[in-house]
Enzyme design. Structure first.
Site, PDB file in Angstrom:
ATOM      1  CB  VAL A  64       8.977   4.790 -11.355  1.00  0.00           C
ATOM      2  CG1 VAL A  64       8.424   6.164 -11.723  1.00  0.00           C
ATOM      3  CG2 VAL A  64       8.384   3.719 -12.275  1.00  0.00           C
TER       4      VAL A  64
ATOM      5  N   GLY B 276       9.130  -4.529  -8.574  1.00  0.00           N
ATOM      6  CA  GLY B 276      10.018  -3.456  -9.034  1.00  0.00           C
ATOM      7  C   GLY B 276      11.480  -3.835  -8.858  1.00  0.00           C
TER       8      GLY B 276
ATOM      9  CG  ASP C 275      12.104  -3.081  -3.096  1.00  0.00           C
ATOM     10  OD1 ASP C 275      12.698  -2.596  -2.128  1.00  0.00           O
ATOM     11  OD2 ASP C 275      11.039  -2.622  -3.536  1.00  0.00           O
TER      12      ASP C 275
ATOM     13  N   GLY D 295       0.804  -1.218   0.000  1.00  0.00           N
ATOM     14  CA  GLY D 295       0.000   0.000   0.000  1.00  0.00           C
ATOM     15  C   GLY D 295       0.833   1.262   0.000  1.00  0.00           C
TER      16      GLY D 295
ATOM     17  CD  GLN E 287       7.563  -7.346   3.993  1.00  0.00           C
ATOM     18  OE1 GLN E 287       6.782  -8.134   3.490  1.00  0.00           O
ATOM     19  NE2 GLN E 287       8.183  -6.423   3.261  1.00  0.00           N
TER      20      GLN E 287
ATOM     21  CG  HIS F 196       3.306   0.707  -5.586  1.00  0.00           C
ATOM     22  ND1 HIS F 196       3.541   1.747  -4.723  1.00  0.00           N
ATOM     23  CD2 HIS F 196       3.865  -0.389  -5.010  1.00  0.00           C
ATOM     24  CE1 HIS F 196       4.203   1.316  -3.669  1.00  0.00           C
ATOM     25  NE2 HIS F 196       4.421   0.018  -3.813  1.00  0.00           N
TER      26      HIS F 196
ATOM     27  CB  SER G   6       5.848   3.525   0.651  1.00  0.00           C
ATOM     28  OG  SER G   6       5.240   2.872  -0.445  1.00  0.00           O
TER      29      SER G   6
HETATM   30  O1  PAF Z   1       7.863  -4.846  -1.867  1.00  0.00           O
HETATM   31  C1  PAF Z   1       6.908  -4.870  -1.057  1.00  0.00           C
HETATM   32  O2  PAF Z   1       6.099  -3.954  -0.980  1.00  0.00           O
HETATM   33  C2  PAF Z   1       6.760  -6.067  -0.124  1.00  0.00           C
HETATM   34  O3  PAF Z   1       7.995  -6.539   0.291  1.00  0.00           O
HETATM   35  C3  PAF Z   1       5.907  -7.205  -0.722  1.00  0.00           C
HETATM   36  C4  PAF Z   1       6.572  -7.812  -1.939  1.00  0.00           C
HETATM   37  C5  PAF Z   1       4.532  -6.669  -1.096  1.00  0.00           C
HETATM   38  C6  PAF Z   1       5.732  -8.309   0.326  1.00  0.00           C
HETATM   39  O4  PAF Z   1       5.106  -7.835   1.468  1.00  0.00           O
END
Ligand code: PAF
Length: 289
Positions: free
Chosen positions: A183, A154, A157, A38, A68, A44, A193
């Protein structure tokens, strides 16, 4: 501005999402998945648009995954704005927005997780122990819930993209993992974010990550094959930003993400830098040797 498409349907349950996708597949429709936490931005949206261009049905998942985050990290403060996210999903062309609650994703204390190998212990994994196991666990769950699909991640990461691609292959998951270009803001800062955490002075210095990567890539292209020299060059550029605190600079083979002698072939340059509360990452590819 109207896209001419119906607004995406919001789905909160695993069962409901599976039912919708089973119906779509029975009609011969392909599925694209964009996993997110989000607080969406144009990066995104570019993933959603790519999924839209390549699939009949586009699912965006929005779930801030507690597994995570380590204690003391920003799980509680992670920026959230669901109404805005839903509007952005609509504009970018999503059909279904999957927004499960914590109970839906993890109804019991988690006893089974994905345990990754060496790819997860280096770079961001070195300072965020267990982070990638948490990412892989939720992504494996999303792949299992959504089923056969193309999934869009993306390149910003890059370690996550590498790990998820490898996990899908190792576990024979019926998912095509697609990496998409980073981007950037006009001044070179990669969209994230977590850029929302940057104060004015930090924001003005943050493009130093991009400049460091460019300097590192130029050095490799000039013939440098010593990873330590390339890493030092990137660190010296970052050091020109007084508010930057380096976590790492790395020049590594793209296949292992771990330095092992002179740089050759496809190389990835990666940096992680803290500006106050914001930990920013970025990377670029180049060829060495
Ligand atoms: O890149 C992210 O936003 C998160 O690590 C993901 C891949 C949605 C997993 O929670």
């Amino acid at each position: 501005m109207s896209t001419g498409r119906p607004a995406p349907e919001r789905e909160a349950t695993i069962r409901g999402l599976r039912a919708r996708l089973a119906e779509a597949r029975a009609a011969g429709r392909t599925v694209g998945l964009v996993p997110t936490m989000g607080f969406l931005h144009a990066g995104h949206c570019s993933l959603i648009e790519r999924a839209r261009a390549e699939n009949d049905v586009v699912v965006v998942s929005i779930f801030v995954n507690p597994l995570q985050f380590n204690p003391g990290e920003d799980f509680d403060d992670y920026p959230r704005d669901l109404d805005r996210d839903l509007e952005m999903c609509a504009r970018a062309g999503a059909d279904i927005v999957f927004v499960p609650g914590g109970q839906e994703m993890y109804p019991e204390p988690v006893a089974t997780t994905v345990r990754l190998g060496a790819l997860a212990d280096v770079l961001c994994g070195a300072s965020r122990a267990g982070h990638f196991d948490g990412v892989a666990t939720v992504v494996a769950k999303l792949f299992s819930i959504v089923g056969e699909c193309s999934a869009y991640f993306g390149e910003k990461d890059f370690q996550q993209l590498t790990i998820v691609s490898r996990m899908a292959a190792d576990l024979s998951l019926p998912v095509r993992v697609v990496g998409c270009p980073t981007v950037r803001e006009p001044d070179g800062l990669a969209l994230s974010s977590r850029n929302a955490y940057l104060g004015e002075a930090e924001r003005s210095q943050a493009p130093v990550l991009r400049r460091a990567l460019e300097a590192g890539a130029a050095l490799v292209q000039s013939g440098e094959t010593d990873a330590v020299a390339v890493e030092a060059e990137m660190a010296s550029v970052i050091a020109t930003a007084p508010l930057a605190e380096i976590d790492y600079t790395a020049a590594v083979p793209v296949s292992t993400l771990t330095a092992d002698g002179p740089l050759r072939g496809d190389v990835r340059l990666l940096v992680a830098v803290r500006f106050g509360k914001a930990r920013l990452i970025d990377n670029t590819g180049c060829r060495a040797g």
